[in-house]
Write an enzyme that holds these catalytic residues in place. Structure first.
Site, mmCIF file in Angstrom:
data_model
loop_
_atom_site.group_PDB
_atom_site.id
_atom_site.type_symbol
_atom_site.label_atom_id
_atom_site.label_comp_id
_atom_site.label_asym_id
_atom_site.label_seq_id
_atom_site.Cartn_x
_atom_site.Cartn_y
_atom_site.Cartn_z
ATOM 1 N N CYS A 1 79.625 -53.861 -70.173
ATOM 2 C CA CYS A 1 79.955 -53.259 -68.879
ATOM 3 C C CYS A 1 79.511 -51.803 -68.944
ATOM 4 C CB CYS A 1 81.445 -53.367 -68.600
ATOM 5 S SG CYS A 1 81.943 -52.586 -67.043
ATOM 6 N N CYS B 1 78.614 -51.549 -60.412
ATOM 7 C CA CYS B 1 78.369 -52.336 -61.624
ATOM 8 C C CYS B 1 77.259 -51.634 -62.390
ATOM 9 C CB CYS B 1 77.970 -53.766 -61.272
ATOM 10 S SG CYS B 1 77.518 -54.774 -62.718
#
Length: 278
Positions: free
Chosen positions: A81, A220
């Site tokens: 991530c 994201c």
């Protein structure tokens, strides 16, 4: 249990300090913590644990002291991530668990060791160079949208919207359909349109994203890297700088010959104690 809440361009996380890996973290607990009505609320959980104390990080303990144990909001694992890594590094520095130095700070993840640099409010992380290697399609609200398959340590499908389809009009309340033969473990799907030129960059893209395990999010990081790589490829470039606007703000993606740097703000907004749900 102590916690810290942080975000990177609106991509928010619950950070749990667990240096020695003693916390019994389960999918049910993660989902409860991320519940926006009954818990703290977040797109995911970042457990802060020493690499040597976590089975998924032990092999990287010689390169990095800290392992980012990242869980999606539904309690599933994720390999990487980008925004989470930036917030993770901000936490390490603000709590004194790591000290900023001239060299980049290494952090172990399930996708390998990433490096971070700190410049004021911005944190940049160096990740693997995105690999654009195939094409596939997503289905959404009666639309079939072709896209590029990209590996950034986790799977992405980047779909450039055709003329006449508005990015803001997409209904991302439900997961897009995708080819499970291409993405057997699921996929993050980015929908993009070109943006106006931005000084100092080689491209500007606006995106929305549906993240596997977390639904639509405001940002994201690995998705921005995937989008940047596709934008550069479509412009006939192998390397360059792309501004990527997400609903939560702006990220800067710099693709080099060997890696990809993701830069943007990383903010810690609250600390406290949470009662574990039964």
């Amino acid at each position: 249990m102590e916690f810290t809440k942080g975000h990177g361009t609106g991509n928010d996380f619950v950070l749990l300090p667990d240096p020695d890996g003693q916390l019994d973290l389960t999918p049910e607990l993660v989902a409860a913590l991320c519940d926006r009505r009954r818990g703290i609320g977040a797109d995911g959980v970042l457990r802060v644990v020493r690499a040597a104390k976590h089975p998924d990080g032990a092999g990287q303990a010689g390169e990095a002291e800290w392992f980012m144990d990242y869980w999606n909001a539904d309690g599933s694992f994720a390999e990487m991530c980008g925004n989470g890594a930036r917030v993770f590094v901000r936490y390490l520095l603000d709590t004194g668990l790591a000290t900023p130095a001239g060299a980049a700070l290494p952090v172990a993840t399930r996708a390998g060791v990433v490096r971070a640099l700190i410049e004021g409010d911005a944190v940049s992380v160096e990740m693997r160079r995105p690999r654009v290697y195939d094409s596939s399609a997503a289905t959404l609200g009666g639309l079939t949208l072709t896209g590029s398959v990209v590996d950034v340590g986790n799977p992405h499908l980047v779909c450039v919207l055709p003329a006449g389809v508005e990015l803001s009009a997409l209904d991302l309340t439900s997961a897009p359909g995708f080819d499970q033969a291409v993405f057997p473990t699921g996929v993050n799907v980015e929908f993009i349109v070109p943006g106006d030129p931005v000084d100092g960059t080689d491209g500007h893209t606006v995106m929305r994203v549906y993240e596997r395990g977390s639904a639509e999010t405001l940002s994201c990081g690995t998705g921005a890297c995937a989008v940047g790589a596709v934008a550069l490829r479509d412009a006939g470039r192998d390397t360059g700088v792309v501004a990527v606007d997400v609903p939560g703000g702006r990220l800067t993606v710099t693709v080099t010959e060997n890696s990809c740097w993701l830069s943007g703000p990383a903010v810690l907004v609250a600390t406290g104690e949470v009662t574990l749900p039964t």
